[in-house]
Scaffold this motif. Structure first.
Motif, PDB file in Angstrom:
ATOM      1  N   THR A 136      -2.303  11.234  -4.596  1.00  0.00           N
ATOM      2  CA  THR A 136      -3.701  11.644  -4.403  1.00  0.00           C
ATOM      3  C   THR A 136      -3.982  11.910  -2.934  1.00  0.00           C
ATOM      4  O   THR A 136      -4.614  12.922  -2.576  1.00  0.00           O
ATOM      5  CB  THR A 136      -4.654  10.558  -4.927  1.00  0.00           C
ATOM      6  OG1 THR A 136      -4.492  10.406  -6.335  1.00  0.00           O
ATOM      7  CG2 THR A 136      -6.109  10.916  -4.640  1.00  0.00           C
ATOM      8  N   VAL A 137      -3.521  11.007  -2.070  1.00  0.00           N
ATOM      9  CA  VAL A 137      -3.706  11.193  -0.625  1.00  0.00           C
ATOM     10  C   VAL A 137      -3.017  12.476  -0.164  1.00  0.00           C
ATOM     11  O   VAL A 137      -3.579  13.279   0.597  1.00  0.00           O
ATOM     12  CB  VAL A 137      -3.187   9.970   0.157  1.00  0.00           C
ATOM     13  CG1 VAL A 137      -3.182  10.245   1.665  1.00  0.00           C
ATOM     14  CG2 VAL A 137      -4.049   8.747  -0.147  1.00  0.00           C
ATOM     15  N   ALA A 138      -1.790  12.707  -0.646  1.00  0.00           N
ATOM     16  CA  ALA A 138      -1.050  13.913  -0.272  1.00  0.00           C
ATOM     17  C   ALA A 138      -1.778  15.170  -0.753  1.00  0.00           C
ATOM     18  O   ALA A 138      -1.850  16.188  -0.045  1.00  0.00           O
ATOM     19  CB  ALA A 138       0.358  13.862  -0.853  1.00  0.00           C
ATOM     20  N   ARG A 139      -2.286  15.094  -1.959  1.00  0.00           N
ATOM     21  CA  ARG A 139      -3.054  16.214  -2.521  1.00  0.00           C
ATOM     22  C   ARG A 139      -4.242  16.549  -1.615  1.00  0.00           C
ATOM     23  O   ARG A 139      -4.490  17.720  -1.300  1.00  0.00           O
ATOM     24  CB  ARG A 139      -3.526  15.821  -3.922  1.00  0.00           C
ATOM     25  CG  ARG A 139      -4.409  16.826  -4.622  1.00  0.00           C
ATOM     26  CD  ARG A 139      -4.997  16.228  -5.896  1.00  0.00           C
ATOM     27  NE  ARG A 139      -5.800  17.187  -6.611  1.00  0.00           N
ATOM     28  CZ  ARG A 139      -5.350  17.970  -7.576  1.00  0.00           C
ATOM     29  NH1 ARG A 139      -4.092  17.896  -7.957  1.00  0.00           N
ATOM     30  NH2 ARG A 139      -6.164  18.831  -8.173  1.00  0.00           N
ATOM     31  N   ALA A 168       1.079  11.765   3.959  1.00  0.00           N
ATOM     32  CA  ALA A 168       0.399  10.773   3.120  1.00  0.00           C
ATOM     33  C   ALA A 168       1.146   9.446   3.140  1.00  0.00           C
ATOM     34  O   ALA A 168       0.527   8.377   3.204  1.00  0.00           O
ATOM     35  CB  ALA A 168       0.270  11.292   1.697  1.00  0.00           C
ATOM     36  N   VAL A 169       2.482   9.490   3.074  1.00  0.00           N
ATOM     37  CA  VAL A 169       3.284   8.259   3.137  1.00  0.00           C
ATOM     38  C   VAL A 169       3.020   7.532   4.457  1.00  0.00           C
ATOM     39  O   VAL A 169       2.862   6.305   4.489  1.00  0.00           O
ATOM     40  CB  VAL A 169       4.776   8.584   2.973  1.00  0.00           C
ATOM     41  CG1 VAL A 169       5.630   7.342   3.253  1.00  0.00           C
ATOM     42  CG2 VAL A 169       5.062   9.111   1.571  1.00  0.00           C
ATOM     43  N   GLU A 218      -1.252  24.557  -2.791  1.00  0.00           N
ATOM     44  CA  GLU A 218      -0.187  23.820  -3.461  1.00  0.00           C
ATOM     45  C   GLU A 218       0.223  22.637  -2.595  1.00  0.00           C
ATOM     46  O   GLU A 218       0.178  22.699  -1.359  1.00  0.00           O
ATOM     47  CB  GLU A 218       1.037  24.709  -3.714  1.00  0.00           C
ATOM     48  CG  GLU A 218       0.823  25.784  -4.761  1.00  0.00           C
ATOM     49  CD  GLU A 218       2.103  26.552  -5.049  1.00  0.00           C
ATOM     50  OE1 GLU A 218       3.010  26.553  -4.178  1.00  0.00           O
ATOM     51  OE2 GLU A 218       2.214  27.135  -6.140  1.00  0.00           O
ATOM     52  N   LEU A 219       0.616  21.564  -3.253  1.00  0.00           N
ATOM     53  CA  LEU A 219       1.080  20.377  -2.542  1.00  0.00           C
ATOM     54  C   LEU A 219       2.397  20.695  -1.838  1.00  0.00           C
ATOM     55  O   LEU A 219       3.307  21.276  -2.427  1.00  0.00           O
ATOM     56  CB  LEU A 219       1.275  19.222  -3.528  1.00  0.00           C
ATOM     57  CG  LEU A 219       1.780  17.895  -2.942  1.00  0.00           C
ATOM     58  CD1 LEU A 219       0.805  17.341  -1.918  1.00  0.00           C
ATOM     59  CD2 LEU A 219       2.012  16.881  -4.066  1.00  0.00           C
ATOM     60  N   SER A 220       2.479  20.314  -0.564  1.00  0.00           N
ATOM     61  CA  SER A 220       3.693  20.545   0.210  1.00  0.00           C
ATOM     62  C   SER A 220       4.357  19.216   0.539  1.00  0.00           C
ATOM     63  O   SER A 220       3.705  18.161   0.568  1.00  0.00           O
ATOM     64  CB  SER A 220       3.369  21.290   1.509  1.00  0.00           C
ATOM     65  OG  SER A 220       2.577  20.481   2.373  1.00  0.00           O
TER      66      SER A 220
END
Length: 594
Positions: free
Chosen positions: A551-554, A573-574, A564-566
């Motif tokens: 979700t954070v990465a999104r 996000a990690v 698009e998610l990269s």
């Protein structure tokens, strides 16, 4: 039917605004509805005609705003008005109305047809003419009727502007009251039903909006801009039943044009930004949030992610939401929550108010919710129709509304059964994004799209998607605000404020997806991290933790205006989640040591 020719002279614009029924009947006279054409097609012709006229530069701004809050002039019956509103109760359903009426001349027997759409008022007919209600040429059609209210929590900058021209027919102030207006006028003032507005005690407007030729019925909590003909009519449900006169003073709007709220209507003067400008605005937004949060860079990143979050359904699974709990605000004293002149839905603490007021400058709709025992125990958060009419609940809010919860004012005391029910309703919105509508035989869960931000001293009593302790610097900053110091905050200039508003709205409404190769790479990395943690004897990442990082990465990708998610956003996000975990662990340890 021939479409009417649109013109834009001053007199003709004035006629469209002040005598729209006259224009509609002239359009009708150019067509062949009386020969069997469907009246719904006539509605389309009327809509297209008014759209062409009102879309001319500066014309729509001349239409009076429907406003019963006490600041607007009295509206002229039969004139056009604009109403930016939320559908509170769509269950008024379909209403049969006379759309085409045959007139007969009582002296000569001559007949003619006139349009009866867009009005419930009795026809003002030429001498010798009357409506032949028994005529087979009369046409009846159905229209959708909904109870609509001012959008709850709508911030000042997102409201419709007042007309630039003087309102013809203005006779005085318009108050939410059943008493005659001041200034000698004996005309009854329209009233509103208080229990049908989510935020009890807040000024608002309300009307029965009648929709013509909709492709689908109006949905509960949907937000629209309606331009239509204003009348006073009879409420079909008798919301006010003290006297027959009051019963006939219910405001109605016969909608000609209905449109959804778009970013272009919220910030109409800004051109759409190019791709490179999104990064600049993201940096501008982060810098602003960091300044508001006392220099806390990590909290600014998570607050931005929260503001960008939006609940969407992907293969029957809700994704994209990110409720946030910021921890470390000073506790409110009991003396601050004893004020009686402030609305129940207004924050009292200077520190939490600081954050809420900042957000109100950036998002179209925000609602303040202090966790005071009296408010929690006396309010009703769930909409209720057990009495046959849908009474509003506090959480019956428009999509994309921001709810700012102040938990610093929750002091010792007892939450009664209603208070516990209210907290549970809010918890369900946070975790499931659903709100229960209480109906007599079967409660119905409705999907919501609400962002919840909880500001607290310690970890919230509510379970949130994400919690973050403020940095020591930020805690000191908000303690200073609590004591009356504004710190070193630098306000944005109006242009930058509008650019951030546009950036947030555009990013929130991106069509976003996750490529299969990125999904596979994330799965492989998740398996690798669990394997390495197992080999080192460390705690392994859970499915819930993985879902939060996704979700954070999104949201990181959305913040960059990526569709698009990269993998770069995944790694960012990690890193953010690792920093948050370290910050929270240190803060908990420090508090335990005290």
């Amino acid at each position: 039917m021939a479409a009417a020719v649109t013109t834009t002279t001053v007199d003709q614009v004035s006629e469209h605004i002040n005598a729209p029924l006259k224009v509609i009947n002239r359009i009708y006279g150019m067509g062949t509805v009386g020969d069997g054409q469907n009246p719904s097609e006539f509605s389309s012709v009327v809509r297209d005609h008014f759209q062409a006229v009102l879309s001319k530069p500066g014309v729509r701004e001349q239409i009076p705003i429907f406003d019963l809050s006490g600041d607007a002039p009295r509206l002229k019956r039969g004139s056009l008005v604009r109403f930016r509103c939320m559908v509170q109760d769509p269950s008024y359903g379909e209403e049969l109305h006379l759309s085409v009426a045959q007139l007969v001349n009582t002296a000569t027997g001559e007949t003619k047809l006139i349009s009866s759409q867009y009005t419930d008022a009795d026809h003002v007919l030429e001498e010798g003419w009357e409506v032949d209600y028994a005529s087979a040429s009369n046409m009846f059609t159905e229209r959708e009727v909904a109870y609509c209210v001012s959008v709850p929590g709508q911030n000042e900058w997102a409201r419709l502007d007042s007309p630039v021209a003087a309102l013809e027919g203005a006779l005085g102030s318009l108050n939410i009251s059943t008493q005659p207006a001041l200034g000698g006028s004996s005309e009854l003032v329209p009233v509103v039903a208080e229990k049908k507005y989510p935020l009890s005690g807040c000024k608002h407007s309300a009307a029965l909006v009648k929709f013509y030729s909709l492709t689908s019925p109006p949905k509960v909590t949907s937000v629209v801009d309606a331009v239509g003909i204003y009348e006073l009519g009879r409420s079909p449900r008798g919301e006010q039943d003290d006297t027959s006169e009051q019963h006939d003073s219910w405001p109605c709007i016969h909608a000609i044009l209905v449109s959804e709220i778009s970013v272009d209507s919220l910030v109409p003067d800004l051109p759409r930004p190019g791709a490179s400008e999104h990064f600049e605005r993201r940096s501008m937004c982060l810098a602003h949030l960091q300044s508001v949060l006392g220099g806390d860079d990590l909290a600014a990143h998570y607050l931005l992610l929260h503001l960008l979050s939006k609940t969407v359904a992907v293969q029957d699974v809700k994704v994209g939401k990110l409720s946030l709990n910021l921890i470390g605000f000073p506790l409110s004293s009991k003396s601050q929550e004893d004020g009686t002149a402030v609305s129940a839905f207004a924050l009292r603490s200077p520190a939490t108010q600081w954050v809420s007021e900042m957000l109100a400058q950036l998002v179209p709709r925000s609602v303040e919710m202090p966790f005071e025992l009296a408010t929690l125990n006396s309010s009703s958060f769930l909409p209720n129709a057990e009495g046959g009419d849908l009474q509003a609940g506090v959480l019956q809010l428009a999509p994309d509304s921001e709810i700012v919860c102040d938990e610093t004012c929750l002091h010792e005391g007892t939450l009664d059964e209603r208070g516990l029910r209210n907290l549970q309703a809010l918890q369900t919105v946070i975790l499931d994004q659903t709100l229960t509508y209480v109906y007599p035989y079967q409660p119905i869960d409705m999907a919501t799209n609400l962002r919840v931000l909880v500001l607290s001293n310690g970890k919230s009593i509510l379970q949130n998607d994400c919690d973050l302790y403020l940095s020591d610097e930020a805690v000191i900053f908000f303690a200073g605000i609590h004591e009356g110091s504004a710190g070193g905050f630098k306000p944005l200039d109006p242009m930058h404020t509008e650019q951030i508003r546009q950036y947030l709205e555009l990013a929130r409404h991106l069509d976003f997806g996750v490529p299969q190769d990125v999904s596979d790479a994330i799965s492989d990395e998740y398996a690798r991290m669990r394997r390495e943690a197992h080999e080192k004897g460390e705690k392994m990442m859970t499915q819930a933790e993985l879902a939060l990082i996704v979700t954070v990465a999104r949201l990181v990708s959305i913040g960059k205006s990526e569709v698009e998610l990269s993998m770069d956003s995944w790694r960012e996000a990690v890193d953010l989640e690792a920093r948050r975990g370290e910050r929270n662990a240190q803060a908990k340890a420090a508090r335990s040591a005290k």
